[in-house]
Motif scaffolding. Structure first.
Motif, PDB file in Angstrom:
ATOM      1  N   TRP A 138       0.830  -1.212   0.000  1.00 26.88           N
ATOM      2  CA  TRP A 138       0.000   0.000   0.000  1.00 26.88           C
ATOM      3  C   TRP A 138       0.861   1.257   0.000  1.00 26.88           C
ATOM      4  O   TRP A 138       0.578   2.220  -0.724  1.00 26.88           O
ATOM      5  CB  TRP A 138      -0.914  -0.019   1.221  1.00 26.88           C
ATOM      6  CG  TRP A 138      -1.723   1.234   1.379  1.00 26.88           C
ATOM      7  CD1 TRP A 138      -2.847   1.580   0.716  1.00 26.88           C
ATOM      8  CD2 TRP A 138      -1.417   2.335   2.248  1.00 26.88           C
ATOM      9  NE1 TRP A 138      -3.300   2.811   1.113  1.00 26.88           N
ATOM     10  CE2 TRP A 138      -2.438   3.296   2.049  1.00 26.88           C
ATOM     11  CE3 TRP A 138      -0.413   2.594   3.172  1.00 26.88           C
ATOM     12  CZ2 TRP A 138      -2.459   4.497   2.751  1.00 26.88           C
ATOM     13  CZ3 TRP A 138      -0.439   3.790   3.869  1.00 26.88           C
ATOM     14  CH2 TRP A 138      -1.450   4.736   3.664  1.00 26.88           C
ATOM     15  N   LYS A 196       3.922   1.577  -1.141  1.00 27.11           N
ATOM     16  CA  LYS A 196       4.571   1.691  -2.440  1.00 27.11           C
ATOM     17  C   LYS A 196       3.600   2.241  -3.483  1.00 27.11           C
ATOM     18  O   LYS A 196       3.936   3.126  -4.278  1.00 27.11           O
ATOM     19  CB  LYS A 196       5.098   0.321  -2.868  1.00 27.11           C
ATOM     20  CG  LYS A 196       5.973   0.368  -4.108  1.00 27.11           C
ATOM     21  CD  LYS A 196       6.560  -1.010  -4.387  1.00 27.11           C
ATOM     22  CE  LYS A 196       7.462  -0.966  -5.615  1.00 27.11           C
ATOM     23  NZ  LYS A 196       8.061  -2.302  -5.912  1.00 27.11           N
ATOM     24  N   HIS A 197       2.368   1.722  -3.470  1.00 26.85           N
ATOM     25  CA  HIS A 197       1.352   2.200  -4.406  1.00 26.85           C
ATOM     26  C   HIS A 197       1.061   3.685  -4.176  1.00 26.85           C
ATOM     27  O   HIS A 197       0.928   4.469  -5.137  1.00 26.85           O
ATOM     28  CB  HIS A 197       0.075   1.374  -4.223  1.00 26.85           C
ATOM     29  CG  HIS A 197      -1.077   1.867  -5.037  1.00 26.85           C
ATOM     30  ND1 HIS A 197      -1.188   1.649  -6.401  1.00 26.85           N
ATOM     31  CD2 HIS A 197      -2.199   2.593  -4.682  1.00 26.85           C
ATOM     32  CE1 HIS A 197      -2.297   2.208  -6.850  1.00 26.85           C
ATOM     33  NE2 HIS A 197      -2.927   2.780  -5.840  1.00 26.85           N
ATOM     34  N   THR A 198       0.954   4.083  -2.917  1.00 25.06           N
ATOM     35  CA  THR A 198       0.679   5.485  -2.585  1.00 25.06           C
ATOM     36  C   THR A 198       1.810   6.397  -3.035  1.00 25.06           C
ATOM     37  O   THR A 198       1.572   7.496  -3.560  1.00 25.06           O
ATOM     38  CB  THR A 198       0.462   5.643  -1.071  1.00 25.06           C
ATOM     39  OG1 THR A 198      -0.595   4.771  -0.649  1.00 25.06           O
ATOM     40  CG2 THR A 198       0.121   7.072  -0.715  1.00 25.06           C
ATOM     41  N   TYR A 232       3.945   5.886  -5.506  1.00 28.26           N
ATOM     42  CA  TYR A 232       3.915   6.013  -6.964  1.00 28.26           C
ATOM     43  C   TYR A 232       2.828   7.005  -7.391  1.00 28.26           C
ATOM     44  O   TYR A 232       3.028   7.802  -8.328  1.00 28.26           O
ATOM     45  CB  TYR A 232       3.661   4.652  -7.617  1.00 28.26           C
ATOM     46  CG  TYR A 232       4.919   3.825  -7.790  1.00 28.26           C
ATOM     47  CD1 TYR A 232       5.933   4.247  -8.654  1.00 28.26           C
ATOM     48  CD2 TYR A 232       5.091   2.637  -7.104  1.00 28.26           C
ATOM     49  CE1 TYR A 232       7.092   3.499  -8.817  1.00 28.26           C
ATOM     50  CE2 TYR A 232       6.248   1.887  -7.251  1.00 28.26           C
ATOM     51  CZ  TYR A 232       7.245   2.315  -8.113  1.00 28.26           C
ATOM     52  OH  TYR A 232       8.398   1.575  -8.269  1.00 28.26           O
ATOM     53  N   ALA A 233       1.687   6.961  -6.673  1.00 26.41           N
ATOM     54  CA  ALA A 233       0.620   7.915  -6.978  1.00 26.41           C
ATOM     55  C   ALA A 233       1.052   9.342  -6.652  1.00 26.41           C
ATOM     56  O   ALA A 233       0.750  10.285  -7.405  1.00 26.41           O
ATOM     57  CB  ALA A 233      -0.635   7.546  -6.185  1.00 26.41           C
ATOM     58  N   LEU A 234       1.768   9.525  -5.548  1.00 24.38           N
ATOM     59  CA  LEU A 234       2.277  10.857  -5.194  1.00 24.38           C
ATOM     60  C   LEU A 234       3.273  11.358  -6.234  1.00 24.38           C
ATOM     61  O   LEU A 234       3.276  12.541  -6.587  1.00 24.38           O
ATOM     62  CB  LEU A 234       2.939  10.807  -3.811  1.00 24.38           C
ATOM     63  CG  LEU A 234       2.009  10.708  -2.605  1.00 24.38           C
ATOM     64  CD1 LEU A 234       2.813  10.534  -1.326  1.00 24.38           C
ATOM     65  CD2 LEU A 234       1.130  11.952  -2.496  1.00 24.38           C
ATOM     66  N   ASP A 241       3.316  10.582  -9.416  1.00 22.08           N
ATOM     67  CA  ASP A 241       2.560  10.975 -10.602  1.00 22.08           C
ATOM     68  C   ASP A 241       1.914  12.340 -10.415  1.00 22.08           C
ATOM     69  O   ASP A 241       1.836  13.146 -11.361  1.00 22.08           O
ATOM     70  CB  ASP A 241       1.478   9.928 -10.904  1.00 22.08           C
ATOM     71  CG  ASP A 241       2.064   8.628 -11.416  1.00 22.08           C
ATOM     72  OD1 ASP A 241       3.202   8.664 -11.944  1.00 22.08           O
ATOM     73  OD2 ASP A 241       1.409   7.576 -11.291  1.00 22.08           O
ATOM     74  N   GLU A 242       1.422  12.627  -9.197  1.00 21.73           N
ATOM     75  CA  GLU A 242       0.831  13.936  -8.928  1.00 21.73           C
ATOM     76  C   GLU A 242       1.875  15.046  -9.016  1.00 21.73           C
ATOM     77  O   GLU A 242       1.597  16.148  -9.505  1.00 21.73           O
ATOM     78  CB  GLU A 242       0.184  13.937  -7.544  1.00 21.73           C
ATOM     79  CG  GLU A 242      -1.079  13.096  -7.424  1.00 21.73           C
ATOM     80  CD  GLU A 242      -2.240  13.716  -8.150  1.00 21.73           C
ATOM     81  OE1 GLU A 242      -2.262  14.953  -8.310  1.00 21.73           O
ATOM     82  OE2 GLU A 242      -3.135  12.957  -8.575  1.00 21.73           O
ATOM     83  N   ARG A 278       5.024  15.365 -16.811  1.00 17.51           N
ATOM     84  CA  ARG A 278       5.066  13.977 -17.260  1.00 17.51           C
ATOM     85  C   ARG A 278       6.371  13.598 -17.969  1.00 17.51           C
ATOM     86  O   ARG A 278       6.367  12.843 -18.932  1.00 17.51           O
ATOM     87  CB  ARG A 278       3.882  13.674 -18.200  1.00 17.51           C
ATOM     88  CG  ARG A 278       2.523  13.970 -17.621  1.00 17.51           C
ATOM     89  CD  ARG A 278       2.280  13.187 -16.364  1.00 17.51           C
ATOM     90  NE  ARG A 278       0.986  13.491 -15.741  1.00 17.51           N
ATOM     91  CZ  ARG A 278       0.637  13.124 -14.539  1.00 17.51           C
ATOM     92  NH1 ARG A 278       1.479  12.441 -13.789  1.00 17.51           N
ATOM     93  NH2 ARG A 278      -0.548  13.452 -14.038  1.00 17.51           N
ATOM     94  N   TRP A 334      -0.504  13.247   3.626  1.00 13.47           N
ATOM     95  CA  TRP A 334      -0.222  11.899   3.127  1.00 13.47           C
ATOM     96  C   TRP A 334       1.139  11.418   3.597  1.00 13.47           C
ATOM     97  O   TRP A 334       1.296  10.275   4.046  1.00 13.47           O
ATOM     98  CB  TRP A 334      -0.280  11.882   1.599  1.00 13.47           C
ATOM     99  CG  TRP A 334      -1.622  11.521   1.053  1.00 13.47           C
ATOM    100  CD1 TRP A 334      -2.556  12.354   0.509  1.00 13.47           C
ATOM    101  CD2 TRP A 334      -2.200  10.209   1.017  1.00 13.47           C
ATOM    102  NE1 TRP A 334      -3.669  11.665   0.133  1.00 13.47           N
ATOM    103  CE2 TRP A 334      -3.486  10.328   0.424  1.00 13.47           C
ATOM    104  CE3 TRP A 334      -1.773   8.952   1.416  1.00 13.47           C
ATOM    105  CZ2 TRP A 334      -4.331   9.244   0.234  1.00 13.47           C
ATOM    106  CZ3 TRP A 334      -2.616   7.864   1.228  1.00 13.47           C
ATOM    107  CH2 TRP A 334      -3.869   8.012   0.650  1.00 13.47           C
ATOM    108  N   CYS A 360      11.167   8.023 -10.603  1.00 13.45           N
ATOM    109  CA  CYS A 360      10.088   7.484  -9.778  1.00 13.45           C
ATOM    110  C   CYS A 360      10.590   6.446  -8.775  1.00 13.45           C
ATOM    111  O   CYS A 360      10.271   6.518  -7.592  1.00 13.45           O
ATOM    112  CB  CYS A 360       9.013   6.871 -10.679  1.00 13.45           C
ATOM    113  SG  CYS A 360       7.552   6.293  -9.786  1.00 13.45           S
TER     114      CYS A 360
END
Length: 214
Positions: free
Chosen positions: A136, A138-140, A142-144, A146-147, A152, A173, A201
């Motif tokens: 969880w 790690k997923h969070t 990666y989402a941060l 991307d934000e 990009r 967060w 990343c």
């Protein structure tokens, strides 16, 4: 408490077996000593004592219960063997070996087995929970990333990170993840952007994970 709950099954059936042994032994002693108690030619004080110990079903069962678990079974056996009949020694030898020594230790061993099994299950559950939490996090992260990566290009510079860390939601967060981003400059330095002044990343995720905690 969890261990006790998971051990109830084996403990219950072990106690049932012990109870059956005690009932059989108490019935045998009550009936076999009945004629000694009612025989007026025997010593009155000994008859009274035998009657107190084994005079009826409840007295006999309680005596057997005490000699099974109190550890002072000779107090209930010696007078019977020495003053009533030496043949009762055979009964007490068998009962003490089978119930007092063997059966009670089997119950203790079963309880220990269930305890160790539950401890092992708890350890495995803890590992699974930590693995889920790590996934969880790690997923969070990666989402941060991307934000924060608004253009990009797959990298974050110090300016992008500084602007990103100014958002209160981002700080919340990161604090939930165990990271304190209040000092932006120190936080960015600790991420180690490298010689090019930017971070990809995977390095971002690894850096945040390394900074978690005190």
């Amino acid at each position: 408490a969890t261990v006790m709950v998971y051990s109830l099954g084996s403990t219950f059936w072990s106690l049932v077996i012990l109870f059956i042994f005690q009932v059989i032994a108490s019935i045998f002693m009550c009936h076999s000593l009945h004629f000694y108690v009612i025989d007026s030619s025997n010593d009155p004080s000994l008859r009274a004592w035998v009657n107190d110990m084994y005079g009826d079903g409840m007295k006999s069962f309680w005596t057997i219960f005490e000699l099974s678990f109190s550890g002072c079974w000779p107090n209930y056996a010696r007078r019977i063997i020495e003053d009533v009949s030496p043949f009762y020694a055979l009964f007490y030898v068998v009962y003490v070996y089978v119930v007092v020594f063997v059966a009670t230790r089997i119950v203790a061993a079963l309880f220990m087995k269930e305890t160790l099994a539950q401890y092992s299950a708890d350890a495995e559950m803890m590992v699974k929970e930590r693995s889920k939490k790590a996934a969880w996090i790690k997923h969070t992260l990666y989402a941060l990333f991307d934000e924060a990566d608004i253009d990009r290009d797959g990298f974050l510079t110090a300016d992008k990170l500084h602007a990103f860390l100014c958002h209160s939601k981002v700080q919340l967060w990161l604090k939930e993840l165990g990271v304190d981003p209040s000092d932006h400059a120190t936080f960015i330095d600790l991420l180690d952007l490298g010689g090019e002044g930017k971070i990809d990343c995977d390095t971002f995720v690894f850096g945040i994970t390394r900074l978690r905690g005190e």
